[in-house]
Design a protein around this motif. Structure first.
Motif, PDB file in Angstrom:
ATOM      1  N   ASP A  65     -25.779 -49.198 -11.010  1.00 32.26           N
ATOM      2  CA  ASP A  65     -26.683 -48.682 -11.674  1.00 32.26           C
ATOM      3  C   ASP A  65     -26.837 -47.160 -12.174  1.00 32.26           C
ATOM      4  N   LYS A  66     -27.154 -47.140 -13.606  1.00 32.93           N
ATOM      5  CA  LYS A  66     -27.200 -45.565 -14.044  1.00 32.93           C
ATOM      6  C   LYS A  66     -25.688 -44.811 -14.022  1.00 32.93           C
ATOM      7  N   VAL A  67     -24.638 -45.670 -14.099  1.00 34.13           N
ATOM      8  CA  VAL A  67     -23.216 -45.043 -14.266  1.00 34.13           C
ATOM      9  C   VAL A  67     -22.873 -45.403 -15.682  1.00 34.13           C
ATOM     10  N   THR A  68     -22.807 -44.070 -16.350  1.00 36.35           N
ATOM     11  CA  THR A  68     -22.421 -44.098 -17.835  1.00 36.35           C
ATOM     12  C   THR A  68     -20.572 -44.052 -17.984  1.00 36.35           C
ATOM     13  N   ALA A  69     -19.718 -43.701 -16.784  1.00 38.44           N
ATOM     14  CA  ALA A  69     -18.570 -43.527 -16.928  1.00 38.44           C
ATOM     15  C   ALA A  69     -17.878 -44.925 -17.285  1.00 38.44           C
ATOM     16  N   VAL A 118     -24.569 -46.069  -6.899  1.00 42.31           N
ATOM     17  CA  VAL A 118     -23.384 -45.742  -6.225  1.00 42.31           C
ATOM     18  C   VAL A 118     -23.941 -45.026  -4.770  1.00 42.31           C
ATOM     19  N   ALA A 119     -24.824 -44.350  -4.772  1.00 41.42           N
ATOM     20  CA  ALA A 119     -25.063 -43.487  -3.514  1.00 41.42           C
ATOM     21  C   ALA A 119     -25.288 -44.497  -2.134  1.00 41.42           C
ATOM     22  N   LYS A 120     -25.431 -45.562  -2.589  1.00 43.21           N
ATOM     23  CA  LYS A 120     -25.595 -46.609  -1.292  1.00 43.21           C
ATOM     24  C   LYS A 120     -24.383 -47.089  -0.662  1.00 43.21           C
ATOM     25  N   LEU A 121     -23.395 -46.512  -1.464  1.00 44.42           N
ATOM     26  CA  LEU A 121     -21.599 -46.743  -1.023  1.00 44.42           C
ATOM     27  C   LEU A 121     -21.401 -45.388   0.000  1.00 44.42           C
ATOM     28  N   GLU A 122     -22.097 -44.435   0.159  1.00 44.54           N
ATOM     29  CA  GLU A 122     -21.753 -43.400   0.923  1.00 44.54           C
ATOM     30  C   GLU A 122     -21.456 -43.818   2.355  1.00 44.54           C
ATOM     31  N   GLY A 123     -20.500 -43.381   2.986  1.00 47.97           N
ATOM     32  CA  GLY A 123     -19.974 -43.745   4.196  1.00 47.97           C
ATOM     33  C   GLY A 123     -19.146 -45.074   4.480  1.00 47.97           C
ATOM     34  N   GLU A 124     -19.197 -45.765   3.280  1.00 46.33           N
ATOM     35  CA  GLU A 124     -18.348 -47.080   3.094  1.00 46.33           C
ATOM     36  C   GLU A 124     -16.783 -46.843   2.926  1.00 46.33           C
ATOM     37  N   PRO A 125     -15.984 -47.466   3.726  1.00 45.93           N
ATOM     38  CA  PRO A 125     -14.602 -47.137   3.442  1.00 45.93           C
ATOM     39  C   PRO A 125     -14.118 -47.402   2.087  1.00 45.93           C
ATOM     40  N   LEU A 126     -13.459 -46.570   1.126  1.00 43.49           N
ATOM     41  CA  LEU A 126     -13.071 -47.122  -0.069  1.00 43.49           C
ATOM     42  C   LEU A 126     -11.715 -47.536  -0.370  1.00 43.49           C
ATOM     43  N   VAL A 127     -11.290 -48.642  -1.281  1.00 37.54           N
ATOM     44  CA  VAL A 127     -10.212 -48.902  -1.521  1.00 37.54           C
ATOM     45  C   VAL A 127      -9.996 -48.167  -2.794  1.00 37.54           C
ATOM     46  N   MET A 128      -8.963 -47.771  -3.147  1.00 39.49           N
ATOM     47  CA  MET A 128      -8.622 -46.834  -4.214  1.00 39.49           C
ATOM     48  C   MET A 128      -7.222 -47.109  -5.013  1.00 39.49           C
TER      49      MET A 128
END
Length: 291
Positions: free
Chosen positions: A260-264, A183-193
């Motif tokens: 990777d490594k996300v339990t939610a 998830v850390a690799k998504l930092e700075g990416e525009p997020l669609v929510m």
């Protein structure tokens, strides 16, 4: 005028003989004659010409025969329908759903349930979780499929589905071919929510996933439907964290990669008013629990 009056009238109209009609109805003749007089008085017309030799229908009586039959048939249909509703075999079941339920096994469950209860009318309404909760509370829905556990005391729930989140990327993205995405690799990416207003639980869940990875996301677009989320990503307008079920949406241009490594997890609950005692609701919940 009572329904027994109609039954007695039709028996005499078909037999054209009070004695035979009384025998057919398993009553004596005097009560039969009295009921016919009561019916004629209530209608204000004479239905039979009768003397010691014969019984004949009057013109009004002839016209009344098909209408009396129709009234009795309608009454019988109404009684049968009430019994079927009481047993859960008829009536209607109003079901709310979020759009992602189309990929979570709900269509098959509905088909199977409808096959078992063909007289029961299923009415579907697509609403976000908050809208469904409001309509459940006010009796405008019988069942809802919601993403939230934050329900009022009058609403019960049972877990319907629990699945991991995936990273949704445009197919040309640098991470699109990765086996897993941190998830850390998504930092700075525009997020669609998915809109905070439409589903605050999901919004907060995604923010928490990013926060746990050490950053606060740049929320660029907010939409009210999951298919809109995936469609915007497919058009290259951002990335998203979505429930695994959306992988089956088959929208061209969108790629889904495990995190990777996300339990939610993404959870969906079947919700209903606790006080409801509908047999149709009970039958539906039994099928939900058995799946």
């Amino acid at each position: 005028m009572e329904f027994r009056h109609l039954r007695y009238f039709l028996a005499v109209a078909e037999e054209l003989h009070f004695g035979r009609a009384a025998q057919r109805l398993a009553i004596s003749q005097p009560p039969l004659s009295q009921n016919i007089r009561q019916l004629e008085e209530s209608l204000g017309v004479k239905l039979f010409h009768r003397n010691s030799k014969e019984v004949r229908l009057t013109a009004a009586g002839r016209e009344f025969v098909p209408r009396a039959r129709a009234l009795l048939e309608q009454a019988g249909d109404a009684a049968r329908h009430a019994r079927e509703v009481d047993k859960g075999f008829a009536g209607r079941l109003r079901i709310g759903l979020v759009s992602s339920m189309l990929y979570r096994g709900l269509p098959k469950l509905l088909r199977d349930f409808q096959a078992k209860h063909p007289q029961l009318r299923l009415v579907l309404r697509e609403l976000n979780s908050q809208g469904q909760v409001v309509e459940l509370v006010h009796g405008q829905l019988d069942i809802g499929f919601v993403h939230t556990q934050r329900l009022p005391p009058s609403i019960s729930r049972v877990l319907f589905a629990s699945e991991p989140f995936l990273c949704c990327l445009p197919e040309g993205h640098a991470l699109a071919n990765a086996r897993k995405v941190a998830v850390a690799k998504l930092e700075g990416e525009p997020l669609v929510m998915f809109s905070r207003e439409a589903s605050p639980d999901y919004y907060e869940r995604v923010l928490a996933i990013c926060s746990d990875a050490g950053f606060y996301p740049e929320v660029r677009h907010e939409v009210r439907h999951w298919l809109s989320v995936v469609s915007l990503v497919a058009q290259g307008l951002g990335v998203a964290l979505v429930p695994q079920a959306l992988k089956d949406s088959a929208i061209p241009g969108a790629v889904f990669v495990p995190l990777d490594k996300v339990t939610a997890r993404s959870e969906v609950f079947c919700a209903w008013r606790t006080a409801d005692d509908s047999a149709a609701l009970d039958a539906f919940l039994k099928q939900v629990r058995a799946r």
